[in-house]
Design an enzyme around this catalytic site. Structure first.
Site, short mmCIF file in Angstrom:
data_model
loop_
_atom_site.label_atom_id
_atom_site.label_comp_id
_atom_site.label_asym_id
_atom_site.label_seq_id
_atom_site.Cartn_x
_atom_site.Cartn_y
_atom_site.Cartn_z
N ASP A 109 4.35 2.56 -5.16
CA ASP A 109 3.29 3.00 -6.07
C ASP A 109 3.12 1.92 -7.14
O ASP A 109 4.00 1.71 -7.97
CB ASP A 109 3.73 4.33 -6.70
CG ASP A 109 2.73 4.85 -7.71
OD1 ASP A 109 1.71 4.18 -7.95
OD2 ASP A 109 2.98 5.94 -8.26
N LYS A 137 -12.00 0.75 -14.86
CA LYS A 137 -12.60 -0.50 -14.34
C LYS A 137 -13.04 -1.41 -15.48
O LYS A 137 -12.99 -2.64 -15.34
CB LYS A 137 -13.75 -0.18 -13.41
CG LYS A 137 -13.32 0.47 -12.09
CD LYS A 137 -12.24 -0.32 -11.38
CE LYS A 137 -12.15 -0.04 -9.90
NZ LYS A 137 -11.00 -0.72 -9.28
N ASP A 181 0.85 -1.20 0.00
CA ASP A 181 0.00 0.00 0.00
C ASP A 181 0.88 1.24 0.00
O ASP A 181 1.82 1.34 0.79
CB ASP A 181 -0.96 0.01 1.21
CG ASP A 181 -2.13 0.94 0.96
OD1 ASP A 181 -1.90 2.15 0.75
OD2 ASP A 181 -3.28 0.48 0.97
N THR A 206 -16.47 2.08 2.83
CA THR A 206 -15.08 2.49 3.05
C THR A 206 -15.03 4.01 2.85
O THR A 206 -16.03 4.62 2.47
CB THR A 206 -14.14 1.84 2.01
OG1 THR A 206 -14.48 2.36 0.72
CG2 THR A 206 -14.24 0.33 2.00
N TYR A 255 -12.67 6.67 -13.92
CA TYR A 255 -12.78 5.47 -13.07
C TYR A 255 -13.49 4.34 -13.82
O TYR A 255 -13.03 3.20 -13.82
CB TYR A 255 -13.54 5.86 -11.81
CG TYR A 255 -13.74 4.79 -10.78
CD1 TYR A 255 -12.72 4.45 -9.88
CD2 TYR A 255 -14.96 4.13 -10.65
CE1 TYR A 255 -12.91 3.48 -8.91
CE2 TYR A 255 -15.16 3.17 -9.69
CZ TYR A 255 -14.14 2.85 -8.81
OH TYR A 255 -14.34 1.89 -7.85
N1 LIG Z 1 -15.82 0.62 -1.61
C1 LIG Z 1 -16.65 0.27 -2.60
O1 LIG Z 1 -17.88 0.20 -2.43
C2 LIG Z 1 -16.09 -0.06 -3.96
C3 LIG Z 1 -16.99 -0.19 -5.03
C4 LIG Z 1 -16.51 -0.56 -6.26
C5 LIG Z 1 -15.13 -0.79 -6.43
N2 LIG Z 1 -14.28 -0.63 -5.38
C6 LIG Z 1 -12.86 -0.86 -5.60
O2 LIG Z 1 -12.31 -1.63 -4.55
C7 LIG Z 1 -10.96 -1.23 -4.33
C8 LIG Z 1 -10.74 -0.86 -2.86
O3 LIG Z 1 -11.52 0.27 -2.56
P1 LIG Z 1 -11.72 0.80 -1.06
O4 LIG Z 1 -13.12 1.26 -1.00
O5 LIG Z 1 -11.21 -0.19 -0.08
O6 LIG Z 1 -10.77 2.09 -1.10
P2 LIG Z 1 -9.80 2.74 0.01
O7 LIG Z 1 -9.58 4.13 -0.41
O8 LIG Z 1 -10.30 2.46 1.38
O9 LIG Z 1 -8.43 1.90 -0.17
C9 LIG Z 1 -7.66 1.99 -1.34
C10 LIG Z 1 -6.20 1.77 -0.95
O10 LIG Z 1 -5.40 1.78 -2.15
C11 LIG Z 1 -4.17 2.43 -1.84
N3 LIG Z 1 -3.56 2.98 -3.06
C12 LIG Z 1 -4.04 3.97 -3.84
N4 LIG Z 1 -3.19 4.22 -4.85
C13 LIG Z 1 -2.16 3.34 -4.73
C14 LIG Z 1 -0.98 3.10 -5.48
N5 LIG Z 1 -0.70 3.82 -6.57
N6 LIG Z 1 -0.15 2.12 -5.08
C15 LIG Z 1 -0.44 1.36 -3.98
N7 LIG Z 1 -1.54 1.57 -3.22
C16 LIG Z 1 -2.39 2.54 -3.58
C17 LIG Z 1 -4.57 3.53 -0.87
O11 LIG Z 1 -3.46 4.00 -0.10
C18 LIG Z 1 -5.65 2.85 -0.03
O12 LIG Z 1 -5.11 2.28 1.15
C19 LIG Z 1 -10.68 -0.10 -5.32
O13 LIG Z 1 -10.08 -0.62 -6.48
C20 LIG Z 1 -12.05 0.43 -5.63
O14 LIG Z 1 -12.10 1.06 -6.88
C21 LIG Z 1 -14.72 -0.25 -4.15
#
Ligand SMILES: NC(=O)c1ccc[n+]([C@@H]2O[C@H](COP(=O)([O-])OP(=O)(O)OC[C@H]3O[C@@H](n4cnc5c(N)ncnc54)[C@H](O)[C@@H]3O)[C@@H](O)[C@H]2O)c1
Length: 302
Positions: free
Chosen positions: A73, A168, A38, A198, A164
């Protein structure tokens, strides 16, 4: 501790918080050694820190598991490679990568800047490629392994997150390509579309009828990483609280063939609407329903 993933080495990106964290903890609880990757950034991808990844490693170790952190990253080739190297150098192999890392930069298409487009595509789509690329090179030789991409229901399209949604949709096509290209090496590739509370979903401007917690997403990911799912590949699963759904594979719906001498714009205009026609776009229908409800003062029922 369970043993669904015992002996396996799994790398999870975005594992410092939200869904990635829940997945990393569940993998460790099922016996996997985990690379917690992360970059520790804010929702828009700024202000990196190694704190969240280190914290999750501490949590795993406190429960008797094994983990290492990588605060890289994943949108860089070197970053993706370092995550896979951490698995191979630290634990001797890599059995699964789960690409959860993601950011949001919301803007209407007509106002979106390059600075809002590029990092979103880079984090989600390239950030899945960098891991899939590095891991599949090892898995091909191992003749086993599992790649998991994270997509979203928004791959169908969205009003103000075209960056986004495009990313996706790309993750799904990349994953299906991985499923096709790696099948003969015994490597599977699948996508998960989560809906969970989240910091990222907190910004969604409408109420979601079906939503759960990050911990509800983890069991499906653990299953897909396990030997019980060895035959499952090229699939996209939604998980939202208690619900799991599989998405259809894209396919042609209806076709018509020109008879004498090919199509002209006019013959298409005459013929197409009543034959090949169109396919309803569920998200557009829902948007129109919401607009009608707003105009009449009613609330849509979901
Ligand atoms: N939460 C939802 O309802 C939801 C819905 C659809 C899709 N998603 C997808 O699920 C995944 C997780 O989402 P979440 O809600 O837990 O988000 P979140 O923001 O809680 O966590 C995302 C994490 O990714 C890390 N991150 C971002 N850019 C990065 C990089 N370049 N390198 C390494 N780490 C990096 C961030 O530091 C963070 O800890 C994402 O891909 C999101 O698009 C989430």
């Amino acid at each position: 501790m369970g043993d669904f993933l015992s002996g396996k080495v799994i790398a999870v990106t975005g594992a410092g918080r939200g869904i990635g964290r829940a997945v990393a903890l569940a993998c460790a609880a099922e016996g996997a050694k985990v690379v917690v990757a992360d970059y520790g950034v804010s929702v828009d991808g700024s202000e990196p820190s190694s704190e969240v990844a280190d914290q999750v490693v501490k949590e795993i170790e406190a429960s008797g598991g094994e983990a290492v952190s990588v605060a890289e990253d994943v949108s860089t080739m070197a970053g993706g490679q370092r995550v896979v190297d951490a698995a191979v150098e630290g634990f001797g192999r890599i059995d699964g990568v789960v690409c959860v890392a993601g950011i949001l930069r919301e803007r209407m298409l007509f106002n979106m800047s390059e600075e809002e487009w590029d990092p979103v595509l880079a984090t989600h789509l390239k950030g899945t490629f960098t891991l899939f690329r590095a891991a599949s090179a090892v898995m091909r030789k191992q003749k086993s392994g599992t790649l998991i991409g994270f997509t979203s229901g928004n791959h169908q399209g969205s009003v103000s997150q075209s960056n986004y949604s495009a990313a996706k949709g790309g993750v799904i096509s990349l994953t299906r390509s991985a499923a096709l290209g790696l099948n003969k090496y015994g490597v599977t590739a699948n996508c998960v579309a989560p809906v969970a509370r989240t910091r990222m979903s907190a910004g969604v401007p409408m109420e979601l009828a079906e939503i759960g917690e990050p911990e509800d997403v983890a069991p499906l990911v653990v299953y897909l990483l396990s030997d019980r799912a060895r035959e499952v590949t090229g699939q996209v699963y939604t998980v939202a609280g208690p619900k799991i759904a599989v998405w259809a594979q894209p396919r042609e719906l209806r076709a018509a063939y020109a008879t004498d001498g090919g199509w002209t714009p006019e013959s298409i205009a005459d013929f197409l609407p009543g034959t090949v026609g169109t396919d309803e776009m569920p998200m557009l229908a829902r948007l129109q329903e919401m607009a009608r409800a707003a105009a009449s003062g009613d609330r849509p029922n979901k």
